[in-house]
Design a protein around this motif. Structure first.
Motif, PDB file in Angstrom:
ATOM      1  N   VAL A 150       0.825  -1.234  -0.099  1.00  8.62           N
ATOM      2  CA  VAL A 150      -0.036   0.073   0.112  1.00  8.62           C
ATOM      3  C   VAL A 150       0.811   1.410   0.133  1.00  8.62           C
ATOM      4  CG1 VAL A 150      -1.686   1.340   1.254  1.00  8.62           C
ATOM      5  CG2 VAL A 150      -2.000  -1.175   1.174  1.00  8.62           C
ATOM      6  N   LEU A 151       1.698   1.495   0.868  1.00  3.70           N
ATOM      7  CA  LEU A 151       2.710   2.785   0.836  1.00  3.70           C
ATOM      8  C   LEU A 151       3.616   2.597  -0.361  1.00  3.70           C
ATOM      9  CD1 LEU A 151       3.881   2.173   4.520  1.00  3.70           C
ATOM     10  CD2 LEU A 151       2.295   3.764   3.832  1.00  3.70           C
ATOM     11  N   GLY A 152       4.033   1.452  -0.900  1.00  7.89           N
ATOM     12  CA  GLY A 152       4.956   1.546  -2.115  1.00  7.89           C
ATOM     13  C   GLY A 152       4.092   2.117  -3.338  1.00  7.89           C
ATOM     14  N   LEU A 153       2.743   1.687  -3.314  1.00 12.18           N
ATOM     15  CA  LEU A 153       1.782   1.913  -4.341  1.00 12.18           C
ATOM     16  C   LEU A 153       1.702   3.522  -4.481  1.00 12.18           C
ATOM     17  CD1 LEU A 153      -0.266   1.534  -6.640  1.00 12.18           C
ATOM     18  CD2 LEU A 153      -2.027   1.155  -4.674  1.00 12.18           C
ATOM     19  N   PHE A 154       1.302   4.017  -3.021  1.00  9.28           N
ATOM     20  CA  PHE A 154       1.179   5.571  -3.114  1.00  9.28           C
ATOM     21  C   PHE A 154       2.349   6.347  -3.472  1.00  9.28           C
ATOM     22  CE2 PHE A 154      -2.174   4.827   0.313  1.00  9.28           C
ATOM     23  CZ  PHE A 154      -2.925   4.442  -0.574  1.00  9.28           C
ATOM     24  N   ARG A 202       5.813  -0.242 -13.721  1.00 11.36           N
ATOM     25  CA  ARG A 202       4.467  -0.646 -14.351  1.00 11.36           C
ATOM     26  C   ARG A 202       3.601   0.373 -14.830  1.00 11.36           C
ATOM     27  NH1 ARG A 202       1.671  -3.456 -17.800  1.00 11.36           N
ATOM     28  NH2 ARG A 202      -0.446  -3.764 -17.429  1.00 11.36           N
ATOM     29  N   LEU A 203       3.674   1.438 -13.876  1.00  5.74           N
ATOM     30  CA  LEU A 203       2.938   2.368 -14.004  1.00  5.74           C
ATOM     31  C   LEU A 203       3.362   3.325 -15.228  1.00  5.74           C
ATOM     32  CD1 LEU A 203       0.622   3.792 -12.617  1.00  5.74           C
ATOM     33  CD2 LEU A 203       2.194   5.075 -11.257  1.00  5.74           C
ATOM     34  N   SER A 204       4.667   3.417 -15.474  1.00 11.08           N
ATOM     35  CA  SER A 204       5.218   4.361 -16.725  1.00 11.08           C
ATOM     36  C   SER A 204       4.969   3.723 -18.096  1.00 11.08           C
ATOM     37  CB  SER A 204       6.710   4.276 -16.322  1.00 11.08           C
ATOM     38  OG  SER A 204       7.387   2.937 -16.487  1.00 11.08           O
ATOM     39  N   LEU A 250      -2.707  -2.248 -12.627  1.00 12.26           N
ATOM     40  CA  LEU A 250      -1.638  -2.482 -11.847  1.00 12.26           C
ATOM     41  C   LEU A 250      -1.593  -3.811 -11.149  1.00 12.26           C
ATOM     42  CD1 LEU A 250      -0.978   1.307 -10.334  1.00 12.26           C
ATOM     43  CD2 LEU A 250       0.436  -0.009 -12.256  1.00 12.26           C
ATOM     44  N   ALA A 251      -2.586  -4.623 -11.365  1.00 10.16           N
ATOM     45  CA  ALA A 251      -2.736  -5.936 -10.362  1.00 10.16           C
ATOM     46  C   ALA A 251      -1.560  -6.809 -10.534  1.00 10.16           C
ATOM     47  CB  ALA A 251      -4.124  -6.491 -10.770  1.00 10.16           C
ATOM     48  N   PHE A 281      -1.628 -15.609 -14.110  1.00  3.37           N
ATOM     49  CA  PHE A 281      -1.282 -14.775 -15.165  1.00  3.37           C
ATOM     50  C   PHE A 281      -1.614 -15.213 -16.740  1.00  3.37           C
ATOM     51  CE2 PHE A 281       1.827 -12.782 -11.739  1.00  3.37           C
ATOM     52  CZ  PHE A 281       0.879 -11.990 -11.265  1.00  3.37           C
ATOM     53  N   GLN A 282      -1.078 -16.334 -16.867  1.00  5.35           N
ATOM     54  CA  GLN A 282      -1.353 -16.945 -18.174  1.00  5.35           C
ATOM     55  C   GLN A 282      -2.815 -16.938 -18.636  1.00  5.35           C
ATOM     56  OE1 GLN A 282       0.025 -21.074 -18.620  1.00  5.35           O
ATOM     57  NE2 GLN A 282      -0.413 -20.832 -20.830  1.00  5.35           N
TER      58      GLN A 282
END
Length: 273
Positions: free
Chosen positions: A78-82, A153-155, A184-185, A255-256
């Motif tokens: 959560v903190l890393g996502l923010f 991933r966001l970039s 982003l999942a 993921f597949q």
């Protein structure tokens, strides 16, 4: 030979795999050794797995490590996502350089320095050391790894989807929850697993900030190995390898399946057009 599969390349590849996985294979084999000597094969026996499951010290430490790793991974994600979202979407803002440095510093900071710094902090705050201090210390460095993965991933995301949602009347918070988070999942799952593994594997930082009754599994294993490797440790290592392998296989299948569903939806959309 196919193009690109030169004999030297194959030999180097085989040597690399052998260097990485031969010790793990040997560990798994000797976990079924009947004798106490881990270097001499005495016969096949699974008795050390039974001894492991009857060892209260290892079981208690394993449960402690799993709880700490789960809490650390959840909070750090959560903190890393923010943090990653602030760096990836807010553009230039006052203090960005300082914030970026603070987010990346624990990545290159030696574990000894991190452990000593957090220990001095808890001593200065007169905070009783235990499970909570280990979790906070692990969150401190785990969230930085999460931020790196999520920011990468966001970039690569297509911002037009977020912009389209806001053009249609969605508020930024709703766009973030319903559009950005699902995209982003995969990165969030990967970051959570990495944070969980880093916490479960940590020895140095936990040794600094642990207190009475908060011994983690790596600390127990390290104390036992100092007196000589026992077959119980081999059995424990085998179970951890099997658990990690199972998690990787399940994640790969998920993921597949998601990728196959995405391709199928794209093909249906193309046919509709």
């Amino acid at each position: 030979m196919r193009k690109g599969l030169h004999p030297v390349t194959i030999a180097m590849l085989l040597f690399g795999f052998a260097f990485l996985y031969a010790p793990i294979v040997i560990l798994i084999i000797f976990s079924f050794n009947e004798g106490k000597l881990v270097s001499v094969w005495s016969g096949f026996s699974p008795k050390w797995y039974g001894e492991l499951l009857r060892d209260p010290q290892i079981l208690s430490a394993a449960w402690m490590s799993l709880k700490i790793a789960a809490m650390n991974a959840s909070v750090a994600t959560v903190l890393g996502l923010f943090g990653a979202y602030a760096l990836g979407r807010f553009g230039a803002f006052k203090g960005r350089t300082l914030f970026t440095g603070m987010m990346t510093a624990p990545l290159v900071m030696p574990d000894v320095i991190t452990g000593l710094a957090t220990l001095l902090l808890f001593v200065g705050l007169a905070w009783q050391r235990g499970m909570s201090t280990i979790t906070i210390a692990h969150i401190t460095f785990s969230m930085c790894f999460v931020a790196v993965i999520v920011r990468a991933r966001l970039s690569s995301l297509d911002q037009s989807l977020e912009e389209a949602a806001m053009d249609l009347g969605a508020r930024p918070a709703k766009t973030f929850l319903l559009i950005t988070i699902p995209m982003l999942a995969p990165a969030l799952v990967a970051a959570w697993l990495l944070a969980f593994t880093l916490s479960l594997d940590d020895l140095v930082i936990a040794s600094f900030v642990a207190g009475p009754g908060s011994t983690t599994l790596p600390m127990v294993v390290f104390s036992k190995v100092r007196l000589g490797v026992s077959p119980e440790i081999n059995a424990l290592g085998t179970l951890i390898v099997l658990l990690v392998t199972l998690c990787i296989v399940v994640a790969a299948l998920i993921f597949q399946r998601q990728e196959a569903q995405r391709l199928a939806d794209a093909q249906m959309a193309d046919r509709a057009d």
